[in-house]
Design an enzyme around this catalytic site. Structure first.
Site, mmCIF file in Angstrom:
data_model
loop_
_atom_site.group_PDB
_atom_site.id
_atom_site.type_symbol
_atom_site.label_atom_id
_atom_site.label_comp_id
_atom_site.label_asym_id
_atom_site.label_seq_id
_atom_site.Cartn_x
_atom_site.Cartn_y
_atom_site.Cartn_z
ATOM 1 N N ALA A 67 0.870 -1.170 0.000
ATOM 2 C CA ALA A 67 0.000 0.000 0.000
ATOM 3 C C ALA A 67 0.913 1.228 0.000
ATOM 4 O O ALA A 67 2.078 1.138 0.404
ATOM 5 C CB ALA A 67 -0.888 -0.015 1.234
ATOM 6 N N GLY A 112 0.581 -4.902 0.832
ATOM 7 C CA GLY A 112 -0.617 -4.946 -0.003
ATOM 8 C C GLY A 112 -0.379 -5.624 -1.346
ATOM 9 O O GLY A 112 -1.306 -6.167 -1.946
ATOM 10 N N GLU A 115 -0.626 -9.240 -0.649
ATOM 11 C CA GLU A 115 -2.060 -9.504 -0.422
ATOM 12 C C GLU A 115 -2.827 -9.544 -1.741
ATOM 13 O O GLU A 115 -3.719 -10.370 -1.935
ATOM 14 C CB GLU A 115 -2.629 -8.433 0.519
ATOM 15 C CG GLU A 115 -2.075 -8.571 1.937
ATOM 16 C CD GLU A 115 -2.425 -7.379 2.827
ATOM 17 O OE1 GLU A 115 -2.071 -6.231 2.467
ATOM 18 O OE2 GLU A 115 -3.063 -7.587 3.871
ATOM 19 N N GLU A 135 4.683 -5.313 7.209
ATOM 20 C CA GLU A 135 3.943 -4.256 7.920
ATOM 21 C C GLU A 135 4.473 -3.993 9.317
ATOM 22 O O GLU A 135 4.436 -2.860 9.804
ATOM 23 C CB GLU A 135 2.441 -4.607 7.991
ATOM 24 C CG GLU A 135 1.681 -4.391 6.699
ATOM 25 C CD GLU A 135 1.747 -5.566 5.738
ATOM 26 O OE1 GLU A 135 2.554 -6.490 5.977
ATOM 27 O OE2 GLU A 135 1.000 -5.566 4.746
HETATM 28 N N1 DAK Z 1 4.656 3.164 -0.765
HETATM 29 C C1 DAK Z 1 5.055 4.330 -1.325
HETATM 30 N N2 DAK Z 1 6.199 4.469 -1.998
HETATM 31 C C2 DAK Z 1 7.009 3.384 -2.093
HETATM 32 C C3 DAK Z 1 6.655 2.137 -1.532
HETATM 33 C C4 DAK Z 1 5.406 2.041 -0.836
HETATM 34 N N3 DAK Z 1 4.969 0.907 -0.300
HETATM 35 N N4 DAK Z 1 7.658 1.261 -1.792
HETATM 36 C C5 DAK Z 1 8.593 1.935 -2.483
HETATM 37 N N5 DAK Z 1 8.189 3.204 -2.687
HETATM 38 C C6 DAK Z 1 8.909 4.275 -3.395
HETATM 39 C C7 DAK Z 1 10.085 4.775 -2.585
HETATM 40 O O1 DAK Z 1 9.669 5.717 -1.634
HETATM 41 C C8 DAK Z 1 10.948 5.364 -3.673
HETATM 42 O O2 DAK Z 1 10.398 6.619 -4.017
HETATM 43 P P1 DAK Z 1 11.329 7.946 -4.144
HETATM 44 O O3 DAK Z 1 12.017 8.062 -2.837
HETATM 45 O O4 DAK Z 1 12.269 7.591 -5.283
HETATM 46 O O5 DAK Z 1 10.363 9.032 -4.449
HETATM 47 C C9 DAK Z 1 10.718 4.415 -4.851
HETATM 48 O O6 DAK Z 1 9.499 3.746 -4.576
HETATM 49 C C10 DAK Z 1 11.813 3.384 -5.018
HETATM 50 O O7 DAK Z 1 11.967 2.708 -3.783
HETATM 51 P P2 DAK Z 1 13.376 2.537 -3.061
HETATM 52 O O8 DAK Z 1 14.290 3.657 -3.400
HETATM 53 O O9 DAK Z 1 13.117 2.249 -1.634
HETATM 54 O O10 DAK Z 1 13.921 1.219 -3.803
HETATM 55 P P3 DAK Z 1 14.920 0.135 -3.228
HETATM 56 O O11 DAK Z 1 15.317 -0.700 -4.392
HETATM 57 O O12 DAK Z 1 16.003 0.763 -2.427
HETATM 58 O O13 DAK Z 1 14.038 -0.758 -2.229
HETATM 59 C C11 DAK Z 1 12.083 -1.940 -1.529
HETATM 60 C C12 DAK Z 1 12.971 -1.498 -2.712
HETATM 61 C C13 DAK Z 1 10.821 -2.594 -2.102
HETATM 62 C C14 DAK Z 1 12.821 -2.985 -0.692
HETATM 63 C C15 DAK Z 1 11.756 -0.710 -0.674
HETATM 64 O O14 DAK Z 1 11.205 0.293 -1.523
HETATM 65 C C16 DAK Z 1 10.765 -0.970 0.411
HETATM 66 O O15 DAK Z 1 11.099 -1.569 1.455
HETATM 67 N N6 DAK Z 1 9.527 -0.508 0.191
HETATM 68 C C17 DAK Z 1 8.487 -0.553 1.157
HETATM 69 C C18 DAK Z 1 8.001 -1.941 1.286
HETATM 70 C C19 DAK Z 1 6.938 -2.026 2.312
HETATM 71 O O16 DAK Z 1 7.149 -1.849 3.503
HETATM 72 N N7 DAK Z 1 5.802 -2.339 1.808
HETATM 73 C C20 DAK Z 1 4.716 -2.688 2.636
HETATM 74 C C21 DAK Z 1 3.980 -1.473 2.926
HETATM 75 S S1 DAK Z 1 2.842 -1.785 4.177
HETATM 76 C C22 DAK Z 1 -3.987 -0.499 5.453
HETATM 77 C C23 DAK Z 1 -4.206 -1.440 4.493
HETATM 78 C C24 DAK Z 1 -3.160 -2.115 3.948
HETATM 79 C C25 DAK Z 1 -1.901 -1.859 4.375
HETATM 80 C C26 DAK Z 1 -1.680 -0.927 5.329
HETATM 81 C C27 DAK Z 1 -2.706 -0.233 5.880
HETATM 82 N N8 DAK Z 1 -5.048 0.243 6.030
HETATM 83 C C28 DAK Z 1 -6.380 -0.055 5.668
HETATM 84 C C29 DAK Z 1 -4.762 1.330 6.871
HETATM 85 C C30 DAK Z 1 -0.789 -2.499 3.776
HETATM 86 C C31 DAK Z 1 0.382 -2.021 4.122
HETATM 87 C C32 DAK Z 1 1.507 -2.225 3.347
HETATM 88 O O17 DAK Z 1 1.448 -2.617 2.210
#
Ligand code: DAK
Length: 260
Positions: A67, A112, A115, A135
């Site tokens: 997400a 997400g 998911e 998460e």
């Molecule tokens: N959201 C927004 N932007 C994201 C993103 C994300 N999930 N993942 C990556 N990006 C963006 C980064 O911010 C970066 O943007 P800029 O800084 O260049 O503007 C760009 O994508 C490239 O990412 P990185 O520079 O970080 O790339 P790397 O190769 O260094 O790393 C990575 C890749 C996938 C390992 C890293 O980006 C990462 O760890 N990303 C986040 C992964 C993550 O934690 N995803 C899970 C998110 S939690 C909810 C419902 C559902 C959910 C939550 C709440 N509610 C109803 C409230 C679900 C939650 C999730 O999905």
């Protein structure tokens, strides 16, 4: 609806839906979720000649990296719960879609994104695919069905481990654990998914829709899956497709199913 973040192409009756926010690693923001809701709730059910749908991510790096973290930072508890319900409803539309929906996982499928892949009927992983529910790194839990569907795919113990540690599974491990149906060389995910859908398209469409309903009934706490199967089996025996399938078998020819 005009799609801003979904790129939709049709090839041989198969829809290829690409989540297209490559700069944000295809993270699911609100707009993208609205577009998915419209597509699976309104547009796709009207497409009569559709054989199936493939969901993939733009670029080579990510399927969907979660997400959109930047967007949901502003949420309070009530808004967070509302967003989770809305997201779960969208993913139920995918899970219950009467034709095959396959995730072609071409890179990171996190949060997400994992998911979303799990809500699809099958998953084809490219060798660079990575699956995870990170998460807890952010102080939250999955909100789009991750705690429930991960158990369904890989079992309770391994699901607990992934959910608690935020570790990622590579494609081979996802395959070994049953999360990925197939692992293919990078770039061949969509082709493999097309091959599977083409095979399913040769079968009786009503039976395929009933398979989706019956398999999902197993996981529906409100349904007795065995009783559901009895009912739906009865329904398929009354179809023209069953008459055609049986006749084709006896006459030693390919069946020509009409979906009736
Ligand atoms: N959201 C927004 N932007 C994201 C993103 C994300 N999930 N993942 C990556 N990006 C963006 C980064 O911010 C970066 O943007 P800029 O800084 O260049 O503007 C760009 O994508 C490239 O990412 P990185 O520079 O970080 O790339 P790397 O190769 O260094 O790393 C990575 C890749 C996938 C390992 C890293 O980006 C990462 O760890 N990303 C986040 C992964 C993550 O934690 N995803 C899970 C998110 S939690 C909810 C419902 C559902 C959910 C939550 C709440 N509610 C109803 C409230 C679900 C939650 C999730 O999905």
């Amino acid at each position: 609806m005009t799609y801003e973040n979904l790129n939709i192409q049709q090839e041989d009756g198969i829809l290829i839906l690409t989540i297209s926010r490559e700069k944000a690693l295809n993270a699911l923001n609100g707009r993208t979720m609205d577009e998915l809701a419209y597509f699976f709730g309104e547009a796709a059910p009207q497409m009569d000649d559709l054989k199936g749908i493939i969901i993939t991510g733009a670029g080579e790096k990510a399927f969907v990296a979660g997400a959109d973290i930047k967007e949901f930072l502003a949420l309070d508890a009530a808004a967070g719960a509302e967003m989770a319900q809305k997201g779960q409803d969208v993913f139920f539309l995918i899970e219950r879609f009467p034709k095959p929906v396959i995730a072609a996982v071409n890179g990171f499928a996190l949060g997400g994104g994992c998911e979303l892949a799990m809500a699809c009927h099958m998953r084809v992983a490219g060798e660079k695919a990575r699956f995870g529910q990170p998460e807890v790194n952010l102080g939250i839990i999955p909100g789009y069905g991750g705690t429930q569907r991960l158990i369904q795919h890989i079992g309770k113990g391994k699901a607990m481990e992934l959910l608690m540690t935020a570790d990622m599974l590579n494609a081979e491990d996802a395959h070994r654990l049953g999360l990925a149906n197939h692992v293919v060389p990078a770039g061949e995910e969509v082709a493999k998914a097309k091959e599977i859908i083409a095979k399913v398209a040769q079968k009786a469409p009503v039976a395929i829709a009933k398979i989706v309903e019956c398999v999902n009934a197993y996981y529906d706490g409100l349904k007795d899956g065995f009783a559901y199967e009895v009912k739906e089996f009865g329904a398929t025996t009354g179809t023209e497709d069953f008459k055609e399938g049986a006749a084709a078998f006896i006459e030693r020819r390919p069946a020509n199913f009409q979906g009736k």
